[in-house]
Motif scaffolding. Sequence first.
Motif, PDB file in Angstrom:
ATOM      1  N   VAL A  59       4.622  25.661  -9.060  1.00  9.92           N
ATOM      2  CA  VAL A  59       3.761  24.459  -8.930  1.00  9.92           C
ATOM      3  C   VAL A  59       4.683  23.320  -8.934  1.00  9.92           C
ATOM      4  O   VAL A  59       4.442  22.535  -8.316  1.00  9.92           O
ATOM      5  N   ILE A  60       5.616  23.502  -9.996  1.00  5.97           N
ATOM      6  CA  ILE A  60       6.623  22.155 -10.230  1.00  5.97           C
ATOM      7  C   ILE A  60       7.241  22.120  -8.937  1.00  5.97           C
ATOM      8  O   ILE A  60       7.563  20.931  -8.486  1.00  5.97           O
ATOM      9  N   LEU A  61       7.676  23.241  -8.201  1.00  2.00           N
ATOM     10  CA  LEU A  61       8.594  23.184  -7.124  1.00  2.00           C
ATOM     11  C   LEU A  61       7.716  22.459  -5.962  1.00  2.00           C
ATOM     12  O   LEU A  61       8.154  21.452  -5.122  1.00  2.00           O
ATOM     13  N   ALA A  62       6.462  22.823  -5.828  1.00  2.00           N
ATOM     14  CA  ALA A  62       5.541  22.276  -4.926  1.00  2.00           C
ATOM     15  C   ALA A  62       5.231  20.810  -5.033  1.00  2.00           C
ATOM     16  O   ALA A  62       5.338  20.085  -4.089  1.00  2.00           O
ATOM     17  N   MET A  63       5.447  20.502  -6.190  1.00  2.00           N
ATOM     18  CA  MET A  63       5.261  18.817  -6.591  1.00  2.00           C
ATOM     19  C   MET A  63       6.508  18.023  -5.910  1.00  2.00           C
ATOM     20  O   MET A  63       6.328  16.936  -5.303  1.00  2.00           O
ATOM     21  N   LEU A  64       7.546  18.835  -6.371  1.00  2.00           N
ATOM     22  CA  LEU A  64       8.634  17.986  -5.612  1.00  2.00           C
ATOM     23  C   LEU A  64       8.770  18.003  -4.374  1.00  2.00           C
ATOM     24  O   LEU A  64       8.968  16.650  -3.833  1.00  2.00           O
ATOM     25  N   VAL A  65       8.486  19.082  -3.543  1.00  2.00           N
ATOM     26  CA  VAL A  65       8.210  18.976  -2.079  1.00  2.00           C
ATOM     27  C   VAL A  65       7.411  17.928  -1.635  1.00  2.00           C
ATOM     28  O   VAL A  65       7.595  17.189  -0.655  1.00  2.00           O
ATOM     29  N   LEU A  66       6.168  17.966  -2.364  1.00  2.00           N
ATOM     30  CA  LEU A  66       4.988  17.012  -1.849  1.00  2.00           C
ATOM     31  C   LEU A  66       5.556  15.605  -2.038  1.00  2.00           C
ATOM     32  O   LEU A  66       5.521  14.769  -1.128  1.00  2.00           O
ATOM     33  N   VAL A  67       6.258  15.141  -2.953  1.00  2.00           N
ATOM     34  CA  VAL A  67       6.859  13.935  -3.297  1.00  2.00           C
ATOM     35  C   VAL A  67       7.712  13.592  -2.453  1.00  2.00           C
ATOM     36  O   VAL A  67       7.922  12.472  -1.848  1.00  2.00           O
TER      37      VAL A  67
ATOM     38  N   LEU B 270       7.641  10.067   4.605  1.00  2.00           N
ATOM     39  CA  LEU B 270       6.965   9.566   5.553  1.00  2.00           C
ATOM     40  C   LEU B 270       6.513   8.304   5.360  1.00  2.00           C
ATOM     41  O   LEU B 270       6.264   7.667   6.449  1.00  2.00           O
ATOM     42  N   SER B 271       6.865   7.824   4.007  1.00  2.00           N
ATOM     43  CA  SER B 271       6.216   6.312   3.743  1.00  2.00           C
ATOM     44  C   SER B 271       7.628   5.530   4.131  1.00  2.00           C
ATOM     45  O   SER B 271       7.534   4.523   4.844  1.00  2.00           O
ATOM     46  N   VAL B 272       8.842   5.976   4.156  1.00  2.00           N
ATOM     47  CA  VAL B 272       9.977   5.461   4.883  1.00  2.00           C
ATOM     48  C   VAL B 272       9.716   5.101   6.248  1.00  2.00           C
ATOM     49  O   VAL B 272      10.056   3.997   6.662  1.00  2.00           O
ATOM     50  N   TRP B 273       9.488   6.278   6.905  1.00  4.58           N
ATOM     51  CA  TRP B 273       9.153   6.183   8.441  1.00  4.58           C
ATOM     52  C   TRP B 273       8.155   5.265   8.664  1.00  4.58           C
ATOM     53  O   TRP B 273       8.544   4.404   9.397  1.00  4.58           O
ATOM     54  N   MET B 274       7.185   5.238   8.116  1.00  2.00           N
ATOM     55  CA  MET B 274       5.898   4.307   8.399  1.00  2.00           C
ATOM     56  C   MET B 274       6.405   2.789   8.177  1.00  2.00           C
ATOM     57  O   MET B 274       6.030   2.018   9.051  1.00  2.00           O
ATOM     58  N   ARG B 275       7.196   2.613   6.968  1.00  2.00           N
ATOM     59  CA  ARG B 275       7.729   0.927   6.824  1.00  2.00           C
ATOM     60  C   ARG B 275       8.652   0.729   7.938  1.00  2.00           C
ATOM     61  O   ARG B 275       8.446  -0.485   8.301  1.00  2.00           O
ATOM     62  N   GLN B 276       9.880   1.550   8.492  1.00  2.00           N
ATOM     63  CA  GLN B 276      10.419   1.525   9.286  1.00  2.00           C
ATOM     64  C   GLN B 276       9.885   1.132  10.598  1.00  2.00           C
ATOM     65  O   GLN B 276      10.221   0.110  11.299  1.00  2.00           O
TER      66      GLN B 276
ATOM     67  N   ASN C 242       1.174   6.758  -6.460  1.00  2.00           N
ATOM     68  CA  ASN C 242      -0.026   7.614  -6.697  1.00  2.00           C
ATOM     69  C   ASN C 242       0.019   9.010  -6.660  1.00  2.00           C
ATOM     70  O   ASN C 242      -0.689   9.998  -7.140  1.00  2.00           O
ATOM     71  N   ILE C 243       0.839   9.586  -5.623  1.00  2.00           N
ATOM     72  CA  ILE C 243       1.087  11.074  -5.183  1.00  2.00           C
ATOM     73  C   ILE C 243       1.766  11.455  -6.516  1.00  2.00           C
ATOM     74  O   ILE C 243       1.386  12.574  -6.889  1.00  2.00           O
ATOM     75  N   ARG C 244       2.423  10.927  -7.160  1.00  2.00           N
ATOM     76  CA  ARG C 244       3.114  11.274  -8.510  1.00  2.00           C
ATOM     77  C   ARG C 244       2.274  11.448  -9.560  1.00  2.00           C
ATOM     78  O   ARG C 244       2.042  12.352 -10.423  1.00  2.00           O
ATOM     79  N   MET C 245       1.428  10.304  -9.530  1.00  2.00           N
ATOM     80  CA  MET C 245       0.338  10.270 -10.746  1.00  2.00           C
ATOM     81  C   MET C 245      -0.878  11.377 -10.496  1.00  2.00           C
ATOM     82  O   MET C 245      -1.326  11.995 -11.302  1.00  2.00           O
TER      83      MET C 245
ATOM     84  N   MET D 127       0.833  -1.100  -0.074  1.00  2.00           N
ATOM     85  CA  MET D 127       0.008   0.126   0.098  1.00  2.00           C
ATOM     86  C   MET D 127       0.705   1.146  -0.005  1.00  2.00           C
ATOM     87  O   MET D 127       0.547   2.108  -0.894  1.00  2.00           O
ATOM     88  N   LEU D 128       1.961   1.298   0.776  1.00  2.00           N
ATOM     89  CA  LEU D 128       2.766   2.318   0.952  1.00  2.00           C
ATOM     90  C   LEU D 128       3.415   2.521  -0.413  1.00  2.00           C
ATOM     91  O   LEU D 128       3.671   3.781  -1.078  1.00  2.00           O
ATOM     92  N   TYR D 129       4.014   1.604  -1.100  1.00  2.00           N
ATOM     93  CA  TYR D 129       4.539   1.607  -2.337  1.00  2.00           C
ATOM     94  C   TYR D 129       3.572   2.263  -3.511  1.00  2.00           C
ATOM     95  O   TYR D 129       4.061   3.257  -4.323  1.00  2.00           O
ATOM     96  N   ARG D 130       2.271   1.812  -3.411  1.00  2.00           N
ATOM     97  CA  ARG D 130       1.495   2.360  -4.281  1.00  2.00           C
ATOM     98  C   ARG D 130       1.007   3.799  -4.127  1.00  2.00           C
ATOM     99  O   ARG D 130       0.802   4.346  -5.008  1.00  2.00           O
ATOM    100  N   TRP D 131       1.031   4.217  -2.645  1.00  2.00           N
ATOM    101  CA  TRP D 131       0.555   5.451  -2.325  1.00  2.00           C
ATOM    102  C   TRP D 131       1.638   6.476  -2.895  1.00  2.00           C
ATOM    103  O   TRP D 131       1.522   7.369  -3.623  1.00  2.00           O
ATOM    104  N   GLU D 132       3.207   6.063  -2.886  1.00  2.00           N
ATOM    105  CA  GLU D 132       4.186   6.816  -3.241  1.00  2.00           C
ATOM    106  C   GLU D 132       4.041   6.959  -4.891  1.00  2.00           C
ATOM    107  O   GLU D 132       4.187   8.252  -5.375  1.00  2.00           O
TER     108      GLU D 132
END
Lengths: 266, 255
Positions: free
Chosen positions: B230-238, B244-250, B196-199, B189-194
Amino acid sequence: MILGLHRASLRHGKAVQALRNVDLEIEAGERVALIGPSGAGKSSLLNVLSTAIKPTEGELRVLGEQPWNMGNRSRQRLRSRIGLVHQAPPIPGRQRVVTAVSAGRLAEWGLARGLLNLLHPLDAEGARKALAELDLADKLFAQCGQLSGGQLQRVGIARVLYQSPELLLADEPVSAMDPVLADHTLGVLCRNARERNVTLVASLHNVELALAHFPRVIGLRDGQVMFDCAAADVAPERLRALYANEHLVPAPAAEADAMAVQIPRC
Amino acid sequence: MKRVTNWLILLVILVAVFASFGYLGVDLLRVFGGDNLSQMSAYAERFLRPDLGTGHLRAIGYGALETLAMSALGTLLAAVLGLFLALPAAGRFGWPLAGFARLVLNALRAIPELVWAALMVLAAGLGPNAGTLALALHTAGVLGRLFAEALENTPAAPADAIRLQGGGQIAAFCYGTLPNLWPQLLAYMLYRWENNIRMATILGFVGAGGLGQMLYVSLSLFQEPQASTVILAMLVLVFLVDALSVWMRQRWVRA
């Protein structure tokens, strides 16, 4: 008669004949040890008696019922009165000990209570009591995956004690324990069976333990009953014939099957 | 003989490459000719001055929130739907249902998010509603298949043992299968969330809301400074979601 097999055979596929024409009668409250060399059919016999496997031929009677002549629902009800201690405890490594032990009463509890118990242990005291008998009360909230093989086996026994069945079957219940601990644990199992008037059938590869703890001993070899007598009547030559060309080697320690987690990266 | 064939194949490939240039009208020489280089640098330069005005930043904040919500909700819906499809697909309810569930999963997965989004914009109207549904549908196909595989690979002994002592199917699943299974499900799920945020940042291009829609509008109006923010914001978001997902995974998967 609480447990009866009549001319029972069990085949795995076409090549392997695990049990041949076994006749067996065990009365209520008896304590019976199954001994014999590796591959003699001890586990197969226990699997048949616990209704895990249907015998290819022959008839099984358990607790006064014929499990293979009844519907699924009534068989599940019958199964809740039978406890089986597995040689390799089938407990997920990520489960807490308290959850693994309380799973013993899932059939009695029903679904709603069972699911609630996953969120919060409903009877931690009962589970602690079952564990305390096996000197494992301090591991109540430990993860099963972090226990040693012997500790995990005792958790498996505690689960069945917590289930408090009328018929207790045990497949090599102490194979991963050191001699002193194995002796002590078998003592606990037998004392429990005596106090609650439970019928106990256990397979053991250690003959001394079998003779010391069980009034009745059954010797199995090549899927057949070689002898079935009181422990006092098991003579050395009978044992030599039973284990001919065999060596008494301790079984490998039971290992919990851990599932490797794959983490895809992109 | 073999040598001649090899030469022939090489010749055919070369001819095909040149023919492709001719057919597509790609003129690489013109890219570097004339004042094109200076034009390009001027275009790039306009991106180097992002619009950091409070009004625009606030709009971006809302857009980023929308994108984040779209991806999170889409993944969650997909996980629920995927699990419901994975159980029959792993053969828990017999082979006819297994075949049907696999067919549904393959169909969901075969259609890309962008196509789903275009379809959903027509069905559900412009906005994040369509984007969320599009992500949920495609990801349900992916997660369902991964979940079904994980289900098949989970050891059966613990659940069988619960059944053998009289427990019900659902209890056996929750006590025997799930403890070994859920870290794997969470990892998927975490992998797909990563993903999907890009998508989700792109789905806006077909009108499905979020940062993508802002980027599309700014680029269409030649507002390079706004687009660059907007592009910068996208980068920050990703980056944030990855951390966050690395932290949750650990915390939950490795333990």
